[in-house]
Design a protein around this motif. Structure first.
Motif, mmCIF file in Angstrom:
data_model
loop_
_atom_site.group_PDB
_atom_site.id
_atom_site.type_symbol
_atom_site.label_atom_id
_atom_site.label_comp_id
_atom_site.label_asym_id
_atom_site.label_seq_id
_atom_site.Cartn_x
_atom_site.Cartn_y
_atom_site.Cartn_z
ATOM 1 N N THR A 76 116.123 51.584 -37.411
ATOM 2 C CA THR A 76 114.689 51.736 -37.176
ATOM 3 C C THR A 76 114.099 50.355 -36.913
ATOM 4 O O THR A 76 114.656 49.333 -37.325
ATOM 5 N N ASP A 90 112.674 55.307 -34.551
ATOM 6 C CA ASP A 90 113.953 55.669 -35.169
ATOM 7 C C ASP A 90 114.954 56.070 -34.093
ATOM 8 O O ASP A 90 114.605 56.785 -33.145
ATOM 9 N N LEU A 122 107.153 57.266 -35.043
ATOM 10 C CA LEU A 122 106.378 57.676 -36.215
ATOM 11 C C LEU A 122 105.187 56.763 -36.437
ATOM 12 O O LEU A 122 105.235 55.569 -36.118
ATOM 13 N N LYS A 124 103.084 55.768 -39.836
ATOM 14 C CA LYS A 124 103.214 55.920 -41.283
ATOM 15 C C LYS A 124 102.071 55.213 -42.009
ATOM 16 O O LYS A 124 101.578 54.180 -41.546
ATOM 17 N N SER A 143 109.473 63.613 -31.795
ATOM 18 C CA SER A 143 110.845 63.321 -31.408
ATOM 19 C C SER A 143 111.185 64.071 -30.125
ATOM 20 O O SER A 143 110.742 65.208 -29.921
ATOM 21 N N VAL A 177 107.526 65.528 -36.149
ATOM 22 C CA VAL A 177 108.295 64.984 -37.268
ATOM 23 C C VAL A 177 107.352 64.783 -38.454
ATOM 24 O O VAL A 177 106.320 64.114 -38.319
ATOM 25 N N ASN A 179 107.255 63.256 -42.272
ATOM 26 C CA ASN A 179 108.078 62.241 -42.933
ATOM 27 C C ASN A 179 107.426 61.729 -44.217
ATOM 28 O O ASN A 179 106.204 61.627 -44.315
ATOM 29 N N GLY A 181 108.589 58.889 -47.756
ATOM 30 C CA GLY A 181 109.631 58.046 -48.320
ATOM 31 C C GLY A 181 109.045 56.870 -49.071
ATOM 32 O O GLY A 181 107.862 56.855 -49.428
ATOM 33 N N SER A 195 114.043 57.861 -47.029
ATOM 34 C CA SER A 195 113.052 58.748 -46.436
ATOM 35 C C SER A 195 113.642 60.128 -46.221
ATOM 36 O O SER A 195 114.868 60.305 -46.152
ATOM 37 N N SER A 197 112.747 63.631 -43.705
ATOM 38 C CA SER A 197 111.955 64.129 -42.578
ATOM 39 C C SER A 197 112.309 65.581 -42.290
ATOM 40 O O SER A 197 113.423 66.037 -42.576
ATOM 41 N N TYR A 198 111.351 66.276 -41.690
ATOM 42 C CA TYR A 198 111.581 67.661 -41.273
ATOM 43 C C TYR A 198 111.145 67.809 -39.826
ATOM 44 O O TYR A 198 110.046 67.369 -39.444
ATOM 45 N N THR A 233 117.624 63.046 -43.983
ATOM 46 C CA THR A 233 117.429 61.989 -44.957
ATOM 47 C C THR A 233 118.026 60.689 -44.421
ATOM 48 O O THR A 233 118.993 60.693 -43.669
#
Length: 241
Positions: A76, A90, A122, A124, A143, A177, A179, A181, A195, A197-198, A233
């Motif tokens: 990343t 990422d 991302l 964050k 993504s 995404v 996220n 973490g 982290s 993510s889904y 993960t």
């Protein structure tokens, strides 16, 4: 004693200031680590859409596929836009996923495989003060997901169900995404992170078969929609500039 306390306080303040500088607006970082991708997969039944050029709509009941878990290395790169807001990119080495049969196709085990590409961008938000060693965050992003080297690897499935040599193609798609973490700073520059993510994502696998029939070889096209929805993960180590 007072002089000693003053010196100790000054050193501590300098350390805090230095740590803060490493996590403030304008700082840049890179990480490398290990991605584990765990698809929460399901699929629609296999459906023939064309036989010998004639459109059809024939669904094979109680058939489906699921995707195995996979691991890969990745990296990343991020930039602190403010003391709390970070933009991060990422990218992982494309992992190879096994495609396994479900329902009536479960008896065949592994049906095929494909490599997945899913670079992500991302945004964050980091909590706590910039000088904190431990900083949790939440993020959201997007993504681009696509597959390469898709292929059927199970000859028994290919002959018994598809009735001939088959090639596979898949759709590409955009996916959100979600996220969360944290990072933990060991020094001014070095830190570790974790982290999760889904990605709610699906693809349509299209099969093109040269089917062997009593009247000769016919081109048969079929497809199935596969929902991957992976939980990803990442355990990483990083360096801040």
């Amino acid at each position: 004693m007072k002089l000693k306390q003053a010196i100790t306080g000054a050193v501590a303040f300098a350390c805090i200031s230095t740590a803060a500088h490493a996590q403030t607006a304008g700082s840049f970082y890179v990480t490398t680590g290990w991605f584990h991708l765990a698809p929460q997969s399901s699929s629609d039944p296999l459906k023939e859409t064309s036989v010998g050029g004639t459109p059809v709509n024939i669904t094979a009941p109680n058939t489906g596929a699921k995707i195995s878990s996979a691991d890969t290395a990745g990296f990343t790169a991020g930039y602190f836009i403010t003391d709390h807001i970070v933009a991060q990119f990422d990218m992982g080495i494309p992992p190879t996923f096994d495609i396994k049969g479900t329902g009536q196709l479960e008896q065949f085990g592994k049906l095929g495989e494909a490599k997945q590409w899913s670079p992500a961008l991302l945004l964050k938000y980091y909590f706590l003060a910039p000088q904190s060693k431990f900083r949790p965050y939440v993020g959201i992003g997007v993504s681009r997901v696509w597959f390469t080297d898709e292929k059927i690897t199970n000859g028994a499935f290919e002959q018994a169900v598809l009735h001939g040599p088959t090639t596979v193609t898949t759709d590409s798609s955009w996916a959100p995404v979600f996220n969360a973490g944290f990072t933990y700073a060991f020094t001014e520059h070095w830190f570790a992170g974790f982290s999760i993510s889904y990605l709610p994502v699906s693809t349509t696998a299209k099969l093109n078969t040269a089917a062997q029939t009593p009247v000769g070889t016919l081109n048969v096209q079929s497809q199935t929609k596969i929902r991957l929805n992976p939980i990803v993960t990442l355990l990483s180590v990083g360096y801040r500039f």
